[in-house]
Design a protein around this motif. Sequence first.
Motif, PDB file in Angstrom:
ATOM      1  N   GLY A  82       0.814  -1.214   0.000  1.00 55.04           N
ATOM      2  CA  GLY A  82       0.000   0.000   0.000  1.00 55.04           C
ATOM      3  C   GLY A  82       0.845   1.261   0.000  1.00 55.04           C
ATOM      4  N   LEU A  83       1.881   1.289   0.843  1.00 53.74           N
ATOM      5  CA  LEU A  83       2.755   2.467   0.877  1.00 53.74           C
ATOM      6  C   LEU A  83       3.551   2.612  -0.412  1.00 53.74           C
ATOM      7  N   THR A  84       3.984   1.495  -0.978  1.00 55.37           N
ATOM      8  CA  THR A  84       4.732   1.543  -2.230  1.00 55.37           C
ATOM      9  C   THR A  84       3.846   2.028  -3.375  1.00 55.37           C
ATOM     10  N   LEU A  85       2.627   1.506  -3.452  1.00 57.64           N
ATOM     11  CA  LEU A  85       1.690   1.959  -4.475  1.00 57.64           C
ATOM     12  C   LEU A  85       1.395   3.452  -4.302  1.00 57.64           C
ATOM     13  N   SER A  86       1.215   3.878  -3.068  1.00 56.18           N
ATOM     14  CA  SER A  86       0.983   5.303  -2.802  1.00 56.18           C
ATOM     15  C   SER A  86       2.170   6.141  -3.237  1.00 56.18           C
ATOM     16  N   LEU A  87       3.365   5.677  -2.939  1.00 54.69           N
ATOM     17  CA  LEU A  87       4.565   6.412  -3.316  1.00 54.69           C
ATOM     18  C   LEU A  87       4.669   6.560  -4.834  1.00 54.69           C
ATOM     19  N   PHE A  88       4.505   5.465  -5.555  1.00 48.81           N
ATOM     20  CA  PHE A  88       4.628   5.519  -7.009  1.00 48.81           C
ATOM     21  C   PHE A  88       3.501   6.341  -7.640  1.00 48.81           C
ATOM     22  N   GLN A  89       2.283   6.241  -7.107  1.00 49.13           N
ATOM     23  CA  GLN A  89       1.165   7.025  -7.645  1.00 49.13           C
ATOM     24  C   GLN A  89       1.407   8.511  -7.395  1.00 49.13           C
ATOM     25  N   HIS A  90       1.831   8.850  -6.202  1.00 46.03           N
ATOM     26  CA  HIS A  90       2.076  10.254  -5.865  1.00 46.03           C
ATOM     27  C   HIS A  90       3.226  10.815  -6.709  1.00 46.03           C
ATOM     28  N   MET A  91       4.264  10.012  -6.886  1.00 47.16           N
ATOM     29  CA  MET A  91       5.411  10.447  -7.675  1.00 47.16           C
ATOM     30  C   MET A  91       5.014  10.664  -9.144  1.00 47.16           C
ATOM     31  N   ALA A  92       4.292   9.701  -9.709  1.00 47.27           N
ATOM     32  CA  ALA A  92       3.882   9.821 -11.114  1.00 47.27           C
ATOM     33  C   ALA A  92       2.932  11.005 -11.305  1.00 47.27           C
ATOM     34  N   SER A  93       2.047  11.192 -10.369  1.00 49.85           N
ATOM     35  CA  SER A  93       1.128  12.324 -10.449  1.00 49.85           C
ATOM     36  C   SER A  93       1.885  13.642 -10.309  1.00 49.85           C
ATOM     37  N   GLY A  94       2.909  13.658  -9.475  1.00 51.65           N
ATOM     38  CA  GLY A  94       3.733  14.851  -9.342  1.00 51.65           C
ATOM     39  C   GLY A  94       4.466  15.179 -10.630  1.00 51.65           C
ATOM     40  N   VAL A  95       4.974  14.157 -11.307  1.00 47.10           N
ATOM     41  CA  VAL A  95       5.640  14.373 -12.598  1.00 47.10           C
ATOM     42  C   VAL A  95       4.618  14.873 -13.619  1.00 47.10           C
ATOM     43  N   ARG A  96       3.420  14.327 -13.601  1.00 46.98           N
ATOM     44  CA  ARG A  96       2.356  14.789 -14.504  1.00 46.98           C
ATOM     45  C   ARG A  96       2.058  16.264 -14.252  1.00 46.98           C
ATOM     46  N   HIS A  97       1.974  16.636 -12.983  1.00 50.48           N
ATOM     47  CA  HIS A  97       1.719  18.046 -12.654  1.00 50.48           C
ATOM     48  C   HIS A  97       2.881  18.943 -13.063  1.00 50.48           C
ATOM     49  N   LEU A  98       4.086  18.412 -13.020  1.00 46.94           N
ATOM     50  CA  LEU A  98       5.238  19.181 -13.470  1.00 46.94           C
ATOM     51  C   LEU A  98       5.098  19.526 -14.955  1.00 46.94           C
ATOM     52  N   PHE A  99       4.671  18.564 -15.753  1.00 45.53           N
ATOM     53  CA  PHE A  99       4.435  18.822 -17.173  1.00 45.53           C
ATOM     54  C   PHE A  99       3.262  19.781 -17.372  1.00 45.53           C
ATOM     55  N   LEU A 100       2.208  19.616 -16.554  1.00 45.86           N
ATOM     56  CA  LEU A 100       1.076  20.531 -16.665  1.00 45.86           C
ATOM     57  C   LEU A 100       1.492  21.960 -16.320  1.00 45.86           C
ATOM     58  N   ASP A 101       2.410  22.109 -15.378  1.00 44.56           N
ATOM     59  CA  ASP A 101       2.881  23.444 -14.986  1.00 44.56           C
ATOM     60  C   ASP A 101       3.633  24.143 -16.117  1.00 44.56           C
ATOM     61  N   THR A 102       4.166  23.376 -17.047  1.00 43.66           N
ATOM     62  CA  THR A 102       4.851  23.995 -18.193  1.00 43.66           C
ATOM     63  C   THR A 102       3.865  24.378 -19.287  1.00 43.66           C
ATOM     64  N   GLY A 103       2.608  24.009 -19.108  1.00 43.99           N
ATOM     65  CA  GLY A 103       1.593  24.335 -20.103  1.00 43.99           C
ATOM     66  C   GLY A 103       1.293  23.198 -21.059  1.00 43.99           C
ATOM     67  N   ALA A 104       1.947  22.073 -20.883  1.00 49.51           N
ATOM     68  CA  ALA A 104       1.732  20.926 -21.769  1.00 49.51           C
ATOM     69  C   ALA A 104       0.678  19.992 -21.172  1.00 49.51           C
ATOM     70  N   GLY A 105      -0.060  19.317 -22.017  1.00 49.36           N
ATOM     71  CA  GLY A 105      -0.969  18.270 -21.566  1.00 49.36           C
ATOM     72  C   GLY A 105      -2.337  18.740 -21.124  1.00 49.36           C
ATOM     73  N   TYR A 106      -2.746  19.940 -21.482  1.00 49.37           N
ATOM     74  CA  TYR A 106      -4.063  20.415 -21.082  1.00 49.37           C
ATOM     75  C   TYR A 106      -5.162  20.026 -22.067  1.00 49.37           C
TER      76      TYR A 106
END
Length: 137
Positions: A82-106
């Motif tokens: 559960g903690l590992t899945l949470s870590l990977f989901q949070h990390m991947a979502s954070g990377v997704r938000h990083l791309f969204l912050d650049t204006g890509a992926g909207y």
Amino acid sequence: MASKPANRPLSPHLGVYKWGPHMLVSILHRATGDGMALVGTVLVVAWLACAAAGPDAYAAFAGWFTTASGSLNPLGYLLGIGLTLSLFQHMASGVRHLFLDTGAGYELRGNKRGAVATMVFSVLATILFWTVLSVGA
């Protein structure tokens, strides 16, 4: 008492929006961050307190996660996965938000693909992590 203006639009409600993967990922990002902070903090504090209290207390703490033979018990697997899945989901979502912050992926299709990709990545990374951990590399 003031009366409501006749042409004022109503605020949107959750029932108005169509549920999609981007909404799920947004909620999961918040939930995994809070869950890891809460559960992780409690576990680290308990681990340190038991380690400071002596070998018997530490053995009791470790007993929650391992069996007498040294392998993980079901509680240890469930919490670890559960903690590992949470870590990977949070990390991947954070990377997704990083791309969204650049204006890509909207764009709607790209946004949905990115959201689904975070969920697929987190599940596959968790499976790979625990396979390598269990089998050994």
